[in-house]
Enzyme design. Structure first.
Site, PDB file in Angstrom:
ATOM      1  N   GLY A   1       0.795  -4.767   0.694  1.00  0.00           N
ATOM      2  CA  GLY A   1       0.517  -4.831  -0.677  1.00  0.00           C
ATOM      3  C   GLY A   1       1.724  -5.478  -1.510  1.00  0.00           C
ATOM      4  N   ASP A   2       2.992  -5.216  -1.141  1.00  0.00           N
ATOM      5  CA  ASP A   2       4.247  -5.760  -1.595  1.00  0.00           C
ATOM      6  C   ASP A   2       4.312  -7.323  -1.301  1.00  0.00           C
ATOM      7  OD1 ASP A   2       4.864  -3.184  -2.167  1.00  0.00           O
ATOM      8  OD2 ASP A   2       6.177  -3.153  -0.386  1.00  0.00           O
TER       9      ASP A   2
END
Length: 305
Positions: free
Chosen positions: A250-251
């Protein structure tokens, strides 16, 4: 200038094994220590994309010294404040026939410590980008990000929030440019189990009604969707390959999205680069490298994903 803020960074101790056996001794096949925390991951992926950033936040104790050394070795510009008490947390990530993570609580951050950070946050100015990413130590309240956004209000800083629960909800009144929950986090905000992309889009729109300008939702192996302030909607499928680790996906997506938006000012193109970054990380033992990201982006463009 781009700044990332990680209030609760970590050392991630990653253990590989063939399988997890409970009530028995487990033998590892490999071990590795990496820096962790959403903001630091975002800075690392931005660096792979040729985009410079400065990582802000806190470090503490001898584990904080190791964290700083790892950042320096990676060439990531940082300005972490030293806490007078505690230790930077160590998270344990087990990668075997299944994934098992133990995330520690983190060092205590006092109001006086936060005042020192607020002084650092006097630097961002109009047109700068600020990421507020990840959870916060228990010593800080769920309004920690909201307070920072309020302090930056009116200065023209482009603020992005990647958080969950009350920490995210309490930031919405300050109208961040972008928020990025994943599918599970989005459902938990509304007490729902999201089953379709349509449902995810509807709940994303509710976040807009609550104050977010744009909402990016990562959907795991179903890809991602983006609901824009102007009413545009984009979705994209995920690339297929063997998942190595979901940590940092997600990052990576968020870093790629913002880098893509800076390059093109086109939301759809930004979503493609974000998806390529997430895939590069998912199919790697660490965060995706520039070579792996470019490979994934080529596949996306060639197959019109």
């Amino acid at each position: 200038m781009i700044y990332t803020v990680t209030l609760n960074p970590s050392l991630d101790y990653i253990i590989s094994a063939e399988e997890i056996k409970f009530d028995n001794i487990n033998r590892t096949t490999a071990e590795e220590m990496r820096f962790g925390g959403k903001g630091l991951n975002i800075s690392a992926v931005l660096s792979e994309l040729g985009v410079q950033s400065t990582a802000l936040g806190f470090k503490a104790g001898f584990t904080g010294e190791k964290l700083q050394a790892l950042l320096d070795e990676s060439g990531i510009a940082s300005d972490l404040l030293e806490l007078p008490q505690g230790e930077t947390r160590i998270n344990v990530k087990i990668r075997a026939d299944r994934e098992l993570d133990f995330n520690a609580r983190g060092a205590e951050i006092t109001p006086a410590d936060m005042e020192r950070l607020y002084e650092k946050l006097a630097a961002p100015e109009e047109g700068d980008i600020l990421f507020l990413a990840g959870n916060v130590p228990p010593s800080l309240g769920s309004d920690a990000y909201g307070k920072i956004l309020k302090m930056l209000s009116g200065r023209g800083v482009i603020c992005i929030v990647d958080a969950s629960g009350e920490l995210l909800l309490n930031s919405l009144s300050e109208h961040p440019f972008l928020v990025k929950p994943n599918e599970n986090e989005l459902g938990e905000l509304f007490g729902a189990k999201i089953k379709t992309g349509y449902e995810a889009a509807e709940y994303a729109k509710r976040l807009q009604q609550m104050g977010a300008q744009n909402v990016l939702v990562s959907l795991g192996d179903k890809g991602a969707l983006l609901v824009c302030e102007n009413g545009d909607f984009f979705n994209i499928g995920a690339l297929s390959d063997k998942l190595v680790s979901s940590t940092g996906c997600g990052d990576s997506m968020l870093a790629g999205f913002i880098a893509g938006f800076l390059q093109t000012e086109n939301m759809q193109s930004a979503l493609k680069l974000g998806t390529a970054c997430a895939a590069a990380t998912a199919f790697s033992t660490g965060l995706g490298t520039a070579e792996e990201i470019n490979k994934m982006l080529s596949i996306i463009n060639e197959n019109n994903i």
